[in-house]
Design a protein around this motif. Structure first.
Motif, mmCIF file in Angstrom:
data_model
loop_
_atom_site.group_PDB
_atom_site.id
_atom_site.type_symbol
_atom_site.label_atom_id
_atom_site.label_comp_id
_atom_site.label_asym_id
_atom_site.label_seq_id
_atom_site.Cartn_x
_atom_site.Cartn_y
_atom_site.Cartn_z
ATOM 1 N N PHE A 307 -4.233 -6.133 10.959
ATOM 2 C CA PHE A 307 -4.108 -7.390 10.229
ATOM 3 C C PHE A 307 -2.680 -7.561 9.706
ATOM 4 O O PHE A 307 -2.095 -6.643 9.137
ATOM 5 N N ARG A 308 -2.142 -8.777 9.894
ATOM 6 C CA ARG A 308 -0.768 -9.046 9.482
ATOM 7 C C ARG A 308 -0.638 -10.225 8.529
ATOM 8 O O ARG A 308 0.257 -10.241 7.683
ATOM 9 N N LEU A 330 0.385 -1.492 5.182
ATOM 10 C CA LEU A 330 1.099 -2.529 4.440
ATOM 11 C C LEU A 330 1.167 -2.201 2.952
ATOM 12 O O LEU A 330 2.180 -2.456 2.285
ATOM 13 N N LEU A 331 0.103 -1.594 2.432
ATOM 14 C CA LEU A 331 0.051 -1.299 1.002
ATOM 15 C C LEU A 331 0.915 -0.102 0.625
ATOM 16 O O LEU A 331 1.143 0.152 -0.555
ATOM 17 N N ALA A 332 1.416 0.626 1.630
ATOM 18 C CA ALA A 332 2.354 1.713 1.363
ATOM 19 C C ALA A 332 3.781 1.201 1.230
ATOM 20 O O ALA A 332 4.614 1.845 0.599
ATOM 21 N N ILE A 333 4.066 0.055 1.835
ATOM 22 C CA ILE A 333 5.417 -0.503 1.729
ATOM 23 C C ILE A 333 5.460 -1.732 0.824
ATOM 24 O O ILE A 333 6.529 -2.133 0.367
ATOM 25 N N ASP A 334 4.306 -2.317 0.538
ATOM 26 C CA ASP A 334 4.214 -3.440 -0.396
ATOM 27 C C ASP A 334 2.916 -3.310 -1.185
ATOM 28 O O ASP A 334 1.903 -3.930 -0.845
ATOM 29 N N PRO A 335 2.901 -2.483 -2.237
ATOM 30 C CA PRO A 335 1.671 -2.276 -2.997
ATOM 31 C C PRO A 335 1.173 -3.529 -3.710
ATOM 32 O O PRO A 335 0.023 -3.560 -4.150
ATOM 33 N N ALA A 348 5.933 -10.231 2.204
ATOM 34 C CA ALA A 348 7.295 -10.310 2.739
ATOM 35 C C ALA A 348 7.604 -9.114 3.630
ATOM 36 O O ALA A 348 8.562 -9.142 4.405
ATOM 37 N N GLN A 349 6.790 -8.055 3.556
ATOM 38 C CA GLN A 349 6.998 -6.857 4.363
ATOM 39 C C GLN A 349 6.143 -6.911 5.628
ATOM 40 O O GLN A 349 5.103 -7.553 5.659
ATOM 41 N N HIS A 350 6.601 -6.219 6.657
ATOM 42 C CA HIS A 350 5.873 -6.175 7.925
ATOM 43 C C HIS A 350 5.761 -4.732 8.389
ATOM 44 O O HIS A 350 6.756 -3.992 8.387
ATOM 45 N N VAL A 351 4.569 -4.342 8.772
ATOM 46 C CA VAL A 351 4.361 -3.004 9.311
ATOM 47 C C VAL A 351 5.048 -2.908 10.663
ATOM 48 O O VAL A 351 4.905 -3.787 11.515
ATOM 49 N N ARG A 352 5.814 -1.871 10.872
ATOM 50 C CA ARG A 352 6.543 -1.684 12.130
ATOM 51 C C ARG A 352 6.216 -0.314 12.711
ATOM 52 O O ARG A 352 5.822 0.604 11.979
#
Length: 416
Positions: A307-308, A330-335, A348-352
């Motif tokens: 999910f994005r 996602l919650l590791a880079i944007d909690p 604003a962050q995207h999982v890569r």
């Protein structure tokens, strides 16, 4: 956008209510002491997620036996000796309105070489050749050991309930022990615990029954289950659907759909890169299987992986194939991402994809664990995550930390 279904509450079969349809799925934190006790870093991490608006928060691996660790720094619950810290951990999220479920697990054979004195599994099946350097060949568990493990799951769940956790999730996916019992590749027994799909299901059903016996009917019990193992001779979609039906009949409250193992890491996204464009547009990795599962049960379903966007999450909920959207990386880079998503806005962050540049390591999907674990450690220290951290640097630092952690864990165990 149509109505934001992420904001709708959900009533579970046992009568419990989740305040919305957005969940934090399990991620390995490895924030316990080397003696496997919970720490204040876990309290801080889950306080941060609790403040984000999530309806359900599921912890990372909580092991049920100090002799059977998945990695250094796992929390282990065997008795009530850590009840005060467990209580603070639970309150960090529940005091802010979120439900907090402890994910209970036993690694079976899927534990790094040298960490445990012996690794138990349904059968003594080694890892594939290119992974044999990292994982020991396990020993087949005896009937007495199987019964002990079942009882340990129940005891850990009862302690979680006493500590104030809102529920527990049984980890039956991703190649860990319960998944191994379900898989004909890993489970080659010909006794009461293997030989037919019905006998391979006995272990997970007995684990559930023991947990339910110790926590009662009103305490939520969920499960994380593979849609399939994605490896030759492994757990198939047909067997998974039959397992879902059996768990539904037994009274399970929530089923999280996932897939893959360390040997075939579908859950990490590596195997999803070749998906058809039409499938990728739907975002969720396991949505197709969830649609099949919906035809097999009306028990609430949770899907994690891929999910994005808020639109993609809402489209999945509108389809009726699932009831809860699971988020992890996602919650590791944007909690704070849930606060935006619940308002219909994307993070604003995207999982890569995370790469170390070392093909053997990247092929195993290990970077999808170690890199994100480092971000969780930063949040647990009250720091901001680093979405731009180098994959190679994270890997090298994690190797050093894991080696030291394995050494310290073994030293502490030897002194006990």
């Amino acid at each position: 956008m149509e109505a934001n279904l992420l904001n709708q509450s959900l009533r579970l079969p046992n009568g419990g209510v989740l305040r919305n349809r957005l969940a934090k799925a399990a991620m390995s934190e490895a924030l316990a002491t080397y003696g496997n006790r919970p720490t204040e870093a876990l309290v801080e991490l889950y306080r941060r997620w609790g403040s984000s608006g999530l309806g359900l928060i599921i912890t990372g691996n909580v092991m049920i036996d100090r002799r059977a660790l998945g990695e250094p720094g796992n929390v282990v619950i065997e008795d009530e000796s850590d009840l005060p810290v467990l209580t603070r951990w639970a309150q960090a999220a529940t005091a802010q309105g979120a439900a907090l479920w402890a994910q209970l697990n036993h690694p079976g054979k899927q534990s790094p070489k040298g960490l445990n004195a012996v690794n138990l599994a349904p059968s003594a099946v080694p890892f594939r050749q290119d992974m044999a350097a990292f994982f020991e060949t396990p020993r087949e568990a005896t009937t007495a050991e199987i019964q002990d493990i079942i009882e340990r799951f129940g005891r850990a769940a009862a302690i979680c309930k006493k500590a104030g956790f809102s529920g527990v999730q049984i980890h039956a996916a991703h190649g860990y022990l319960i998944n191994q019992f379900l898989s004909p590749h890993h489970n080659r027994r010909d006794d009461a615990w293997g030989g037919t799909p019905e006998k391979r299901r006995r272990f997970v059903l007995d684990v559930y029954a023991e947990i339910r016996r110790q926590v009662g009917a009103s305490f939520p019990v969920g499960i994380k289950l593979n849609s399939a193992d994605f490896q030759r001779g492994g757990f198939t979609e047909e067997e998974s659907l039959d397992t879902i039906r059996a768990l539904a009949d037994a009274g399970i409250d929530l089923i999280e759909v996932s897939g893959g193992t360390y040997e075939a890491p579908a859950m990490s996204g590596i195997m999803q890169e070749t998906r058809k464009a039409s499938t990728a547009a739907r975002e969720a990795y396991f949505l197709g299987f969830a649609e099949k599962a919906r035809g097999a049960t009306q028990v609430p379903l949770m899907v994690t992986g891929g999910f994005r966007t808020a639109a993609g999450m809402n489209a999945a909920l509108h389809s009726g194939a699932l009831d809860v959207v699971g988020l992890a990386r996602l919650l590791a880079i944007d909690p704070d991402a849930p606060a935006s998503l619940l308002q219909g806005r994307d993070s604003a962050q995207h999982v890569r994809p995370i790469s170390s540049g070392l093909k053997a390591i990247d092929r195993m999907g290990l970077m999808e664990i170690v890199w994100y674990t480092r971000q969780l450690r930063r949040i647990g220290k009250g720091k901001a995550p680093r979405p731009d951290e180098s994959g190679l640097a994270a890997f090298l630092k994690s190797v050093i930390a894991s080696g030291w952690g394995t050494f310290r864990t073994k030293r502490l165990r030897a002194r006990a």
